[in-house]
Design a protein around this motif. Structure first.
Motif, PDB file in Angstrom:
ATOM      1  N   VAL A   1      14.648   6.479  -5.513  1.00 22.93           N
ATOM      2  CA  VAL A   1      13.696   5.209  -4.681  1.00 22.93           C
ATOM      3  C   VAL A   1      13.824   5.199  -3.699  1.00 22.93           C
ATOM      4  N   VAL A   2      12.858   5.175  -2.690  1.00 17.47           N
ATOM      5  CA  VAL A   2      12.493   5.220  -1.366  1.00 17.47           C
ATOM      6  C   VAL A   2      11.915   3.989  -0.720  1.00 17.47           C
ATOM      7  N   PRO A   3      12.310   2.567  -1.104  1.00 15.45           N
ATOM      8  CA  PRO A   3      11.284   2.103  -0.714  1.00 15.45           C
ATOM      9  C   PRO A   3      11.150   1.676   1.282  1.00 15.45           C
ATOM     10  N   SER A   4      10.008   1.354   1.037  1.00 16.52           N
ATOM     11  CA  SER A   4       9.579   0.479   2.729  1.00 16.52           C
ATOM     12  C   SER A   4       8.806  -0.678   2.888  1.00 16.52           C
ATOM     13  N   THR A   5       9.793  -1.379   1.878  1.00 22.79           N
ATOM     14  CA  THR A   5       9.642  -2.959   1.957  1.00 22.79           C
ATOM     15  C   THR A   5      10.042  -3.874   1.302  1.00 22.79           C
ATOM     16  N   GLU A   6      11.245  -4.743   0.997  1.00 28.16           N
ATOM     17  CA  GLU A   6      12.015  -5.676   0.929  1.00 28.16           C
ATOM     18  C   GLU A   6      11.830  -5.869  -0.447  1.00 28.16           C
ATOM     19  N   HIS A   7      10.588  -6.078  -0.879  1.00 28.54           N
ATOM     20  CA  HIS A   7       9.035  -6.761  -2.382  1.00 28.54           C
ATOM     21  C   HIS A   7      10.179  -4.828  -3.114  1.00 28.54           C
ATOM     22  N   ASP A   8       9.716  -3.742  -2.524  1.00 31.55           N
ATOM     23  CA  ASP A   8      10.149  -2.410  -3.865  1.00 31.55           C
ATOM     24  C   ASP A   8      11.276  -2.248  -3.775  1.00 31.55           C
TER      25      ASP A   8
ATOM     26  N   LEU B   1       5.112  -0.090  -7.050  1.00 30.01           N
ATOM     27  CA  LEU B   1       5.779   0.076  -5.996  1.00 30.01           C
ATOM     28  C   LEU B   1       4.796  -0.100  -3.999  1.00 30.01           C
ATOM     29  N   SER B   2       5.172  -0.251  -3.255  1.00 25.44           N
ATOM     30  CA  SER B   2       4.261  -0.133  -2.025  1.00 25.44           C
ATOM     31  C   SER B   2       3.972   1.360  -1.652  1.00 25.44           C
TER      32      SER B   2
ATOM     33  N   ALA C   1       6.160   3.503  -0.166  1.00 23.17           N
ATOM     34  CA  ALA C   1       7.968   3.873  -0.920  1.00 23.17           C
ATOM     35  C   ALA C   1       7.122   5.132  -1.436  1.00 23.17           C
ATOM     36  N   GLN C   2       8.200   5.980  -1.363  1.00 18.40           N
ATOM     37  CA  GLN C   2       8.315   7.157  -1.953  1.00 18.40           C
ATOM     38  C   GLN C   2       9.557   7.426  -3.277  1.00 18.40           C
ATOM     39  N   ILE C   3       9.255   7.830  -4.689  1.00 19.26           N
ATOM     40  CA  ILE C   3      10.571   8.682  -5.263  1.00 19.26           C
ATOM     41  C   ILE C   3      10.526   9.452  -5.920  1.00 19.26           C
TER      42      ILE C   3
ATOM     43  N   HIS D   1      -2.662   7.648  -1.025  1.00 17.80           N
ATOM     44  CA  HIS D   1      -0.884   8.016  -1.170  1.00 17.80           C
ATOM     45  C   HIS D   1      -0.650   7.834  -2.929  1.00 17.80           C
ATOM     46  N   ARG D   2       0.195   6.323  -2.813  1.00 19.10           N
ATOM     47  CA  ARG D   2       0.182   5.685  -4.166  1.00 19.10           C
ATOM     48  C   ARG D   2      -0.027   6.086  -5.733  1.00 19.10           C
ATOM     49  N   SER D   3      -1.312   6.966  -4.908  1.00 21.70           N
ATOM     50  CA  SER D   3      -2.616   7.502  -6.527  1.00 21.70           C
ATOM     51  C   SER D   3      -2.250   8.425  -6.720  1.00 21.70           C
ATOM     52  N   LEU D   4      -1.738   9.710  -5.829  1.00 25.44           N
ATOM     53  CA  LEU D   4      -0.350  11.001  -5.409  1.00 25.44           C
ATOM     54  C   LEU D   4       0.688  10.772  -6.300  1.00 25.44           C
ATOM     55  N   GLN D   5       1.079   9.654  -5.618  1.00 30.88           N
ATOM     56  CA  GLN D   5       2.387   9.361  -6.155  1.00 30.88           C
ATOM     57  C   GLN D   5       2.078   9.302  -7.722  1.00 30.88           C
ATOM     58  N   VAL D   6       1.314   8.058  -7.919  1.00 28.84           N
ATOM     59  CA  VAL D   6       1.230   7.463 -10.005  1.00 28.84           C
ATOM     60  C   VAL D   6       0.367   9.206 -10.256  1.00 28.84           C
ATOM     61  N   ALA D   7      -0.222   9.594  -9.885  1.00 25.84           N
ATOM     62  CA  ALA D   7      -0.599  10.892 -10.351  1.00 25.84           C
ATOM     63  C   ALA D   7       0.061  11.918 -11.107  1.00 25.84           C
ATOM     64  N   ALA D   8       1.369  11.811  -9.754  1.00 28.81           N
ATOM     65  CA  ALA D   8       2.172  13.264  -9.674  1.00 28.81           C
ATOM     66  C   ALA D   8       3.703  12.852 -11.017  1.00 28.81           C
TER      67      ALA D   8
END
Length: 513
Positions: free
Chosen positions: A85-92, A52-53, A56-58, A3-10
């Motif tokens: 930004v839609v975090p899914s962890t507090e670290h996000d 981001l985790s 997470a979503q942008i 998923h994060r690869s999709l996010q970064v690619a986008a």
């Protein structure tokens, strides 16, 4: 693909696109569909995405997800974001705040409904941090506390606890977050038993303005401020709160509809029963009332809907209802059910209009009172009648709210124990001037009307300072009205603000300074 690869690619596809060209990457479309492309500036959000985790979503402008996330319950002086930004962890959240600081970007945390204060309009660009994924609820093994994610809504918390035979104080409306009202004190159905929403907080994890993550509890100087002025100090990723065994699952409500001609008599009865001569609202009773124009009941003037809500019974005690029945209401009706029915009964459930984003402006003009001045009630009724019933009015759907909660749990805590300043007051009163936005001239009409109504109530109260509920605030009231006029309160809050947020990053919602 991860998923994060999709996010970064986008995001890489977007970043590489010619400005405003309609590229449609997998994760989010380009900036084209929302305002000037320059709004996004030269910020490279791919740097944030890689930190981001995976869940997470942008959201970028032009997408339905972005539009849904930035839509407000009230369209008056609304904040503007360039990215969500839609975090899914507090670290996000830590990473997002650090990224915003590195790029000199403002940021604003959002969740739920009903934040309508005009100071939000000072956010003219930046990052919206949408808390919806931080929605975990975990009940401790001893059954005395629950750890609650910063994005949990009141409805979800109530239902989860109820299934475990537990409950706690939440805001009354089902679509508000648990935390949002709590940071400003937080009124709720159970406050007569247990105090305000904020009085339940045991500890909280907070991301500060500098991006550091700390735990705040009774050993922290910030704990006092978070319980009443918390919007000014950080992003709460989760909190541990007190919970309680369900003691009184069943509730009853009597609804009495009165003509506006009876306004002074109705509130004189409320005073005599609960608010004057040393009396107080019984711990098992809540008295609300609404004014609204309902031409099917009265084609000429607003009606008064008086709600008597009692816990632990199937029928409201006649001791409470008879003095109002003796006035001769236009109608009366009874309901019985459980605690979970209260929001629907009072028109603030998830399915009710106040939980819909309609495009309307929804300013409120709150004031705390100790009792009703019946003369002032008559005067503001006349103002409300004129505003809601003339042929060309934009305010025909306005609502006047009078909230009378039991107060024992609130007043059991010392006035100086938290930043919430108004434990001595008994009533929360606010006109809600719902209207369809039509430019600054109409906004000014609403502003003048709301403040005229509030000024009449203030002058009738005999108080020397305007006491307002920060979670209902219009935006012009000043920090003295939101957080208490005592010099020591203002000095303590200013000192904490200087220590924890010296550059005012958390100053879009009812700023201390």
């Amino acid at each position: 693909m991860h998923h994060r690869s999709l996010q970064v690619a986008a995001l890489l596809a977007w970043a590489a696109a010619v400005a405003c060209r309609n590229v449609q990457p997998v994760f989010a479309p380009t900036l084209e569909a929302r305002g000037d492309c320059d709004d996004a500036g030269d910020v490279n959000y791919t740097q944030l995405a890689t930190k981001l985790s995976a869940t997470a979503q942008i959201y970028l402008p032009g997408s339905d997800l972005f539009d849904d996330a930035v839509a407000r319950w009230s369209n008056l002086s609304t904040p503007v974001a360039n990215v969500v930004v839609v975090p899914s962890t507090e670290h996000d959240i830590v990473e997002t705040v650090n990224f915003a600081n590195q790029n000199s970007l403002p940021f604003l945390t959002t969740n739920g409904f009903h934040g309508s204060i005009t100071t939000l309009g000072k956010m003219t660009h930046g990052i919206e941090i949408h808390m919806s994924q931080l929605n975990s609820i975990s009940i401790a093994t001893d059954g005395k506390t629950a750890t609650i994610g910063g994005g949990v809504l009141s409805h979800n918390l109530t239902d989860t606890l109820w299934a475990a035979g537990k409950q706690t104080v939440t805001g009354t409306c089902e679509c508000v977050s648990y935390l949002g009202p709590g940071l400003g004190g937080g009124h709720g159905w159970l406050q007569g038993r247990y105090g305000l929403v904020s009085d339940q907080f045991v500890s909280m994890n907070v991301v500060l303005a500098n991006g550091s993550l700390i735990t705040v509890d009774e050993n922290s100087e910030l704990f006092w401020a978070m319980k009443g002025a918390g919007h000014n100090f950080g992003i709460v990723t989760s909190m541990t709160s007190k919970i309680y065994d369900i003691q009184h699952p069943n509730y009853a409500m009597e609804t009495l509809i009165f003509s506006g001609d009876q306004v002074e008599a109705v509130y004189e009865v409320a005073n005599e029963q609960w608010l004057t001569n040393g009396k107080t609202m019984p711990v098992d009773l809540i008295n609300w009332s609404y004014w609204y124009f309902d031409p099917t009941t009265d084609a000429e003037k607003p009606v008064i809907a008086m709600y008597l809500i009692q816990e632990g019974v199937n029928t409201v005690n006649t001791t409470y209802t008879q003095p109002f029945l003796d006035l001769g209401p236009l109608s009366n009706s009874s309901l019985s059910g459980t605690y979970r029915d209260l929001a629907a009964w009072t028109g603030i459930s998830l399915d009710s209009t106040p939980c819909a984003k309609t495009g309307n402006a929804n300013p409120r003009f709150p004031i705390y009172l100790k009792s009703y001045n019946t003369t002032a009630q008559g005067l503001v009724y006349d103002l409300f009648k004129q505003a809601t019933t003339n042929a060309s009015t934009p305010f025909s759907n306005a609502l006047f709210m009078f909230e009378g909660y039991s107060q024992q749990g609130v007043k059991a805590i010392n006035d100086d124990a938290t930043a919430f300043a108004y434990r001595a007051d008994n009533l929360l009163v606010a006109p809600l001037l719902t209207y369809t936005p039509n430019g600054p001239a109409l906004d000014e009409v609403a502003y003048k009307l709301g403040n005229q109504i509030r000024q009449v109530l203030y002058e009738g109260s005999g108080e020397t300072s305007l006491n307002t509920y920060v979670n209902y605030a219009y935006g012009d009231e000043t920090a003295r009205a939101w957080y208490g006029s005592e010099a020591w309160r203002q000095e303590r809050l200013h000192a904490l603000k200087e220590g924890f947020d010296p550059t005012g990053k958390f100053s879009f919602y009812a700023p201390i300074a």
